[in-house]
Structure formats: C-alpha cells, structure tokens
Write a protein that holds these residues in place. Sequence first.
Motif, mmCIF file in Angstrom:
data_model
loop_
_atom_site.group_PDB
_atom_site.id
_atom_site.type_symbol
_atom_site.label_atom_id
_atom_site.label_comp_id
_atom_site.label_asym_id
_atom_site.label_seq_id
_atom_site.Cartn_x
_atom_site.Cartn_y
_atom_site.Cartn_z
ATOM 1 N N TYR A 30 -30.674 -73.191 20.952
ATOM 2 C CA TYR A 30 -29.135 -72.526 22.104
ATOM 3 C C TYR A 30 -29.643 -72.177 23.443
ATOM 4 N N THR A 31 -30.555 -70.866 23.202
ATOM 5 C CA THR A 31 -30.905 -70.690 24.479
ATOM 6 C C THR A 31 -31.825 -71.762 25.351
ATOM 7 N N LYS A 32 -32.900 -72.749 25.047
ATOM 8 C CA LYS A 32 -33.495 -73.175 25.583
ATOM 9 C C LYS A 32 -32.063 -74.385 25.898
ATOM 10 N N THR A 33 -31.578 -74.643 25.496
ATOM 11 C CA THR A 33 -30.819 -75.701 25.650
ATOM 12 C C THR A 33 -29.900 -75.094 26.524
ATOM 13 N N ARG A 34 -29.995 -74.660 27.088
ATOM 14 C CA ARG A 34 -28.967 -73.753 27.949
ATOM 15 C C ARG A 34 -30.362 -73.485 29.206
ATOM 16 N N ASN A 35 -30.754 -72.880 29.063
ATOM 17 C CA ASN A 35 -32.100 -73.236 30.035
ATOM 18 C C ASN A 35 -31.942 -74.495 30.538
ATOM 19 N N ALA A 36 -32.554 -75.618 29.836
ATOM 20 C CA ALA A 36 -32.812 -77.191 30.274
ATOM 21 C C ALA A 36 -31.471 -77.885 31.350
ATOM 22 N N HIS A 37 -30.299 -76.334 30.600
ATOM 23 C CA HIS A 37 -28.664 -77.679 31.005
ATOM 24 C C HIS A 37 -28.637 -76.645 32.720
ATOM 25 N N LEU A 50 -24.789 -82.595 32.406
ATOM 26 C CA LEU A 50 -23.413 -82.482 31.763
ATOM 27 C C LEU A 50 -24.412 -83.128 30.156
ATOM 28 N N PHE A 51 -25.027 -83.648 30.327
ATOM 29 C CA PHE A 51 -25.320 -83.989 28.590
ATOM 30 C C PHE A 51 -26.369 -82.989 27.683
ATOM 31 N N PHE A 52 -26.747 -81.866 28.425
ATOM 32 C CA PHE A 52 -27.313 -80.552 27.558
ATOM 33 C C PHE A 52 -26.123 -79.939 27.602
ATOM 34 N N GLU A 53 -25.046 -79.938 28.834
ATOM 35 C CA GLU A 53 -24.112 -78.651 28.329
ATOM 36 C C GLU A 53 -22.834 -78.990 26.902
ATOM 37 N N SER A 54 -23.262 -80.514 26.296
ATOM 38 C CA SER A 54 -22.489 -81.209 25.614
ATOM 39 C C SER A 54 -23.287 -80.688 24.228
ATOM 40 N N GLN A 55 -24.532 -80.683 24.570
ATOM 41 C CA GLN A 55 -25.987 -80.376 23.446
ATOM 42 C C GLN A 55 -25.479 -78.709 23.108
ATOM 43 N N TYR A 56 -25.750 -77.621 24.493
ATOM 44 C CA TYR A 56 -25.636 -76.269 23.921
ATOM 45 C C TYR A 56 -23.724 -75.866 23.686
ATOM 46 N N GLU A 57 -23.271 -76.591 24.182
ATOM 47 C CA GLU A 57 -21.826 -76.333 23.199
ATOM 48 C C GLU A 57 -22.181 -76.636 21.527
ATOM 49 N N GLN A 58 -22.735 -77.473 21.222
ATOM 50 C CA GLN A 58 -22.774 -78.302 19.738
ATOM 51 C C GLN A 58 -23.623 -77.216 19.257
ATOM 52 N N LEU A 59 -24.197 -76.709 19.999
ATOM 53 C CA LEU A 59 -25.386 -75.641 19.260
ATOM 54 C C LEU A 59 -24.702 -74.367 18.795
ATOM 55 N N ASP A 60 -23.649 -74.383 19.598
ATOM 56 C CA ASP A 60 -22.679 -73.125 19.803
ATOM 57 C C ASP A 60 -21.692 -72.645 18.668
ATOM 58 N N GLU A 61 -21.663 -73.717 18.823
ATOM 59 C CA GLU A 61 -20.711 -73.696 16.897
ATOM 60 C C GLU A 61 -21.532 -74.012 15.999
ATOM 61 N N ILE A 62 -22.433 -74.683 15.848
ATOM 62 C CA ILE A 62 -23.553 -74.552 14.826
ATOM 63 C C ILE A 62 -23.645 -72.708 14.478
ATOM 64 N N MET A 63 -23.902 -72.162 15.804
ATOM 65 C CA MET A 63 -24.871 -70.564 15.918
ATOM 66 C C MET A 63 -23.397 -70.659 14.624
#
Length: 157
Positions: A30-37, A50-63
């Motif tokens: 999640y943190t690395k994806t936020r960094n990319a965003h 925008l793509f990285f934002e959608s990925q970290y949002e999914q990871l937030d739910e997973i966590m």
Amino acid sequence: MKTNIGISDENRKAVSDQLTKLLADEFILYTKTRNAHWNVEGPDFHTMHLFFESQYEQLDEIMDSVAERIRKIGHYAPATLTQFLQLTHLTEKGADKNDSMSFLKELLEDHESIIEFIRGNINPIANDFNDAGTSDFLTGLMETHEGMAWFLRAHFK
C-alpha cells in the motif's frame, strides 16, 4: 471472553501468525503504491496517477479485511510501522526512477510475491489448522491480487 469458534487456540495462533505477515506485506505494498501515486512523472502522469490511486484504494480495503480477519479469530492485528517492517516479506526498496514503468515493475513483483505467499497458505490453513473460513478468505484475496497484478502486467504488453 474466550474465542470459541471450533478452532483450537494453538491453531488460531498459527493462522494469526500467517495473517499478521500478510497484513504487513499489504501495508508495505500500500505504501509503495501511494509512493507511485504521489511521485510518478512522465507523459503518462495523469493516467498513471489515477491508476495508482485505484490500486492503493483497493489495498486499503484489503488491509482492513485482513486486520478484521485476525480479530475475528481472536487475535490482535499489528498496527505499528516497526511491527510491519519486522513481519513483511517485502522490501522497502523503491523504484530507481519515478517513471511509470519502474513503479509498475516493482509493484507487480510485490503482488506476485504476495500471491505466492497466500497460495502457499490456503491448504495448510484449511487442512492443518482446521480453518476453512480463513482459507476461503485467502482464496478470494489471492484472486483480487491476481486481478491487480494482471492490470499491472498488461502495461508491459
């Protein structure tokens, strides 16, 4: 009150130990994806931002779902950066450059590492620790990561 869900204390602890490692991996990813965003640069900036934002949002739910699973089986979820860094299988190593392809490559490798970790735990958790619920949960989570990895991998075709 004691957790009495048909799984021995020893087995619930063993399952929780694996889930805490997974939660740590999810937090690092999640943190690395936020960094990319936050830090992606290049002609594809807007699309990738925008793509990285959608990925970290999914990871937030997973966590959140992994932490809640740990709680459902009667244990506490790790919640400090120190704990996450001690438990994770991933590295904090960041992409060498701030271009989208460098971030995509690194994030894909991390998703694939998590997929392998999850896949290696599905049957033991069901068969050795008598926890079909967590095994089923992990199967769904693995499929989510496979989908996210596919989206990352598609950029390399």
